[in-house]
Design a protein around this motif. Sequence first.
Motif, PDB file in Angstrom:
ATOM      1  N   VAL A  39       0.858  -1.175   0.000  1.00 25.05           N
ATOM      2  CA  VAL A  39       0.000   0.000   0.000  1.00 25.05           C
ATOM      3  C   VAL A  39       0.899   1.231   0.000  1.00 25.05           C
ATOM      4  N   VAL A  40       0.616   2.133  -0.926  1.00 24.51           N
ATOM      5  CA  VAL A  40       1.331   3.405  -1.016  1.00 24.51           C
ATOM      6  C   VAL A  40       0.305   4.497  -0.748  1.00 24.51           C
ATOM      7  N   LYS A  41       0.591   5.349   0.233  1.00 24.29           N
ATOM      8  CA  LYS A  41      -0.286   6.478   0.542  1.00 24.29           C
ATOM      9  C   LYS A  41       0.489   7.753   0.244  1.00 24.29           C
ATOM     10  N   ILE A  42      -0.082   8.564  -0.647  1.00 24.26           N
ATOM     11  CA  ILE A  42       0.586   9.777  -1.114  1.00 24.26           C
ATOM     12  C   ILE A  42      -0.277  10.982  -0.766  1.00 24.26           C
ATOM     13  N   ASP A  43       0.322  11.941  -0.060  1.00 24.22           N
ATOM     14  CA  ASP A  43      -0.398  13.164   0.300  1.00 24.22           C
ATOM     15  C   ASP A  43      -0.526  14.083  -0.920  1.00 24.22           C
ATOM     16  N   LEU A  44      -1.771  14.377  -1.289  1.00 23.71           N
ATOM     17  CA  LEU A  44      -2.049  15.294  -2.396  1.00 23.71           C
ATOM     18  C   LEU A  44      -3.191  16.231  -2.021  1.00 23.71           C
ATOM     19  N   PRO A  45      -3.065  16.973  -0.909  1.00 25.89           N
ATOM     20  CA  PRO A  45      -4.174  17.842  -0.501  1.00 25.89           C
ATOM     21  C   PRO A  45      -4.397  18.971  -1.507  1.00 25.89           C
ATOM     22  N   GLY A  46      -5.676  19.277  -1.745  1.00 28.51           N
ATOM     23  CA  GLY A  46      -6.014  20.379  -2.632  1.00 28.51           C
ATOM     24  C   GLY A  46      -5.862  20.085  -4.108  1.00 28.51           C
ATOM     25  N   VAL A  47      -5.595  18.841  -4.447  1.00 31.76           N
ATOM     26  CA  VAL A  47      -5.404  18.459  -5.845  1.00 31.76           C
ATOM     27  C   VAL A  47      -6.736  18.021  -6.438  1.00 31.76           C
ATOM     28  N   ASP A  48      -7.024  18.490  -7.638  1.00 28.44           N
ATOM     29  CA  ASP A  48      -8.209  18.040  -8.364  1.00 28.44           C
ATOM     30  C   ASP A  48      -7.984  16.582  -8.772  1.00 28.44           C
ATOM     31  N   PRO A  49      -8.867  15.656  -8.352  1.00 30.98           N
ATOM     32  CA  PRO A  49      -8.677  14.241  -8.714  1.00 30.98           C
ATOM     33  C   PRO A  49      -8.527  14.022 -10.218  1.00 30.98           C
ATOM     34  N   GLY A  50      -9.125  14.878 -11.033  1.00 30.70           N
ATOM     35  CA  GLY A  50      -9.003  14.753 -12.482  1.00 30.70           C
ATOM     36  C   GLY A  50      -7.602  15.042 -12.994  1.00 30.70           C
ATOM     37  N   SER A  51      -6.777  15.703 -12.187  1.00 31.91           N
ATOM     38  CA  SER A  51      -5.413  16.020 -12.619  1.00 31.91           C
ATOM     39  C   SER A  51      -4.413  14.912 -12.268  1.00 31.91           C
ATOM     40  N   ILE A  52      -4.864  13.900 -11.516  1.00 31.94           N
ATOM     41  CA  ILE A  52      -3.953  12.827 -11.099  1.00 31.94           C
ATOM     42  C   ILE A  52      -3.741  11.872 -12.269  1.00 31.94           C
ATOM     43  N   ASP A  53      -2.471  11.622 -12.582  1.00 30.93           N
ATOM     44  CA  ASP A  53      -2.097  10.728 -13.683  1.00 30.93           C
ATOM     45  C   ASP A  53      -1.157   9.666 -13.121  1.00 30.93           C
ATOM     46  N   ILE A  54      -1.504   8.397 -13.316  1.00 32.78           N
ATOM     47  CA  ILE A  54      -0.700   7.276 -12.818  1.00 32.78           C
ATOM     48  C   ILE A  54      -0.356   6.383 -13.998  1.00 32.78           C
ATOM     49  N   ASP A  55       0.933   6.134 -14.194  1.00 30.24           N
ATOM     50  CA  ASP A  55       1.405   5.276 -15.288  1.00 30.24           C
ATOM     51  C   ASP A  55       2.366   4.232 -14.735  1.00 30.24           C
ATOM     52  N   VAL A  56       2.390   3.066 -15.387  1.00 29.97           N
ATOM     53  CA  VAL A  56       3.400   2.048 -15.107  1.00 29.97           C
ATOM     54  C   VAL A  56       4.017   1.667 -16.444  1.00 29.97           C
ATOM     55  N   GLU A  57       5.341   1.808 -16.511  1.00 26.80           N
ATOM     56  CA  GLU A  57       6.068   1.426 -17.717  1.00 26.80           C
ATOM     57  C   GLU A  57       7.388   0.801 -17.295  1.00 26.80           C
ATOM     58  N   ASP A  58       7.638  -0.419 -17.765  1.00 25.43           N
ATOM     59  CA  ASP A  58       8.875  -1.131 -17.438  1.00 25.43           C
ATOM     60  C   ASP A  58       9.171  -1.118 -15.946  1.00 25.43           C
ATOM     61  N   ARG A  59       8.176  -1.453 -15.133  1.00 29.34           N
ATOM     62  CA  ARG A  59       8.314  -1.546 -13.673  1.00 29.34           C
ATOM     63  C   ARG A  59       8.553  -0.200 -12.991  1.00 29.34           C
ATOM     64  N   THR A  60       8.341   0.899 -13.710  1.00 27.34           N
ATOM     65  CA  THR A  60       8.429   2.223 -13.100  1.00 27.34           C
ATOM     66  C   THR A  60       7.023   2.788 -12.981  1.00 27.34           C
ATOM     67  N   LEU A  61       6.609   3.055 -11.740  1.00 23.89           N
ATOM     68  CA  LEU A  61       5.304   3.639 -11.479  1.00 23.89           C
ATOM     69  C   LEU A  61       5.501   5.146 -11.305  1.00 23.89           C
ATOM     70  N   THR A  62       4.757   5.922 -12.068  1.00 18.96           N
ATOM     71  CA  THR A  62       4.864   7.377 -12.014  1.00 18.96           C
ATOM     72  C   THR A  62       3.510   7.960 -11.618  1.00 18.96           C
ATOM     73  N   VAL A  63       3.534   8.836 -10.615  1.00 16.92           N
ATOM     74  CA  VAL A  63       2.337   9.552 -10.185  1.00 16.92           C
ATOM     75  C   VAL A  63       2.592  11.039 -10.413  1.00 16.92           C
ATOM     76  N   ARG A  64       1.664  11.683 -11.126  1.00 18.91           N
ATOM     77  CA  ARG A  64       1.728  13.125 -11.360  1.00 18.91           C
ATOM     78  C   ARG A  64       0.388  13.735 -10.968  1.00 18.91           C
ATOM     79  N   ALA A  65       0.448  14.934 -10.417  1.00 15.62           N
ATOM     80  CA  ALA A  65      -0.778  15.652 -10.063  1.00 15.62           C
ATOM     81  C   ALA A  65      -0.486  17.146 -10.131  1.00 15.62           C
ATOM     82  N   GLU A  66      -1.543  17.917 -10.256  1.00 18.72           N
ATOM     83  CA  GLU A  66      -1.370  19.365 -10.342  1.00 18.72           C
ATOM     84  C   GLU A  66      -2.279  20.060  -9.339  1.00 18.72           C
ATOM     85  N   ARG A  67      -1.710  21.015  -8.638  1.00 19.77           N
ATOM     86  CA  ARG A  67      -2.486  21.900  -7.775  1.00 19.77           C
ATOM     87  C   ARG A  67      -2.342  23.291  -8.362  1.00 19.77           C
ATOM     88  N   ARG A  68      -3.460  23.846  -8.782  1.00 23.13           N
ATOM     89  CA  ARG A  68      -3.433  25.176  -9.404  1.00 23.13           C
ATOM     90  C   ARG A  68      -3.343  26.242  -8.320  1.00 23.13           C
TER      91      ARG A  68
END
Length: 153
Positions: A39-68
Motif C-alpha cells: 500500500v502506497v499512501k501519497i499526500d495530495l491535498p487540494g489536488v483536483d482528482p481529475g489532474s492525477i495521472d498514474i502510469d506504469v512502464e517497465d516496472r516504473t510507477l509514475t504519479v503526477r498531479a497538479e495543484r493550481r
Amino acid sequence: MTVLDPFREVERLLGSALRQSPSAALIPLDLYRSGEEFVVKIDLPGVDPGSIDIDVEDRTLTVRAERRPQQVGEAQWLVRERPAGTFARQLTLGQGLAVDRIQANYADGVLTLTIPLAEESKPRKIQVTASGGQKSIEQGGQQGSGEGSGHAQ
C-alpha cells in the motif's frame, strides 16, 4: 529455504531509484506491506482528482498531479507557503508484483495505491509422493520439483 520478498526489493530500489521530475515538487508518501499487497499512501491535498495521472512502464510507477494556484482577485499576499504546480513521484517496482492489477483511490487529499503480489510470488504447498508415504514440503514462490524420489503434483 529462500522466500521471495518483493517488499525487500521495493525497499532496496526505493533507496536508489526514487526519483522526482526536475521541474516537479516532491510528494511525501508512506509505503507498507499488508498481507499479500503493498500500500502506497501519497499526500495530495487540494489536488483536483481529475489532474492525477498514474502510469506504469517497465516496472516504473509514475504519479503526477497538479495543484493550481489560488486566484483571489486583487489581493495582496502576505504569506503564500502552500505549493502549487505539478507534483511528481516515481517508484521502481520489484519483480513479483502484479502491476496489471494496481488499484488507486483518492479520498480526503490522500491517494492510496494498492499493489498486489503476483500469483506466482505467493508461497504455496506442493505435495510430494515418496515410497513409504506422503510428505508435504513448502516452496516459497519458485517452481520446480522437490528433493528426493517422487514427483510434484
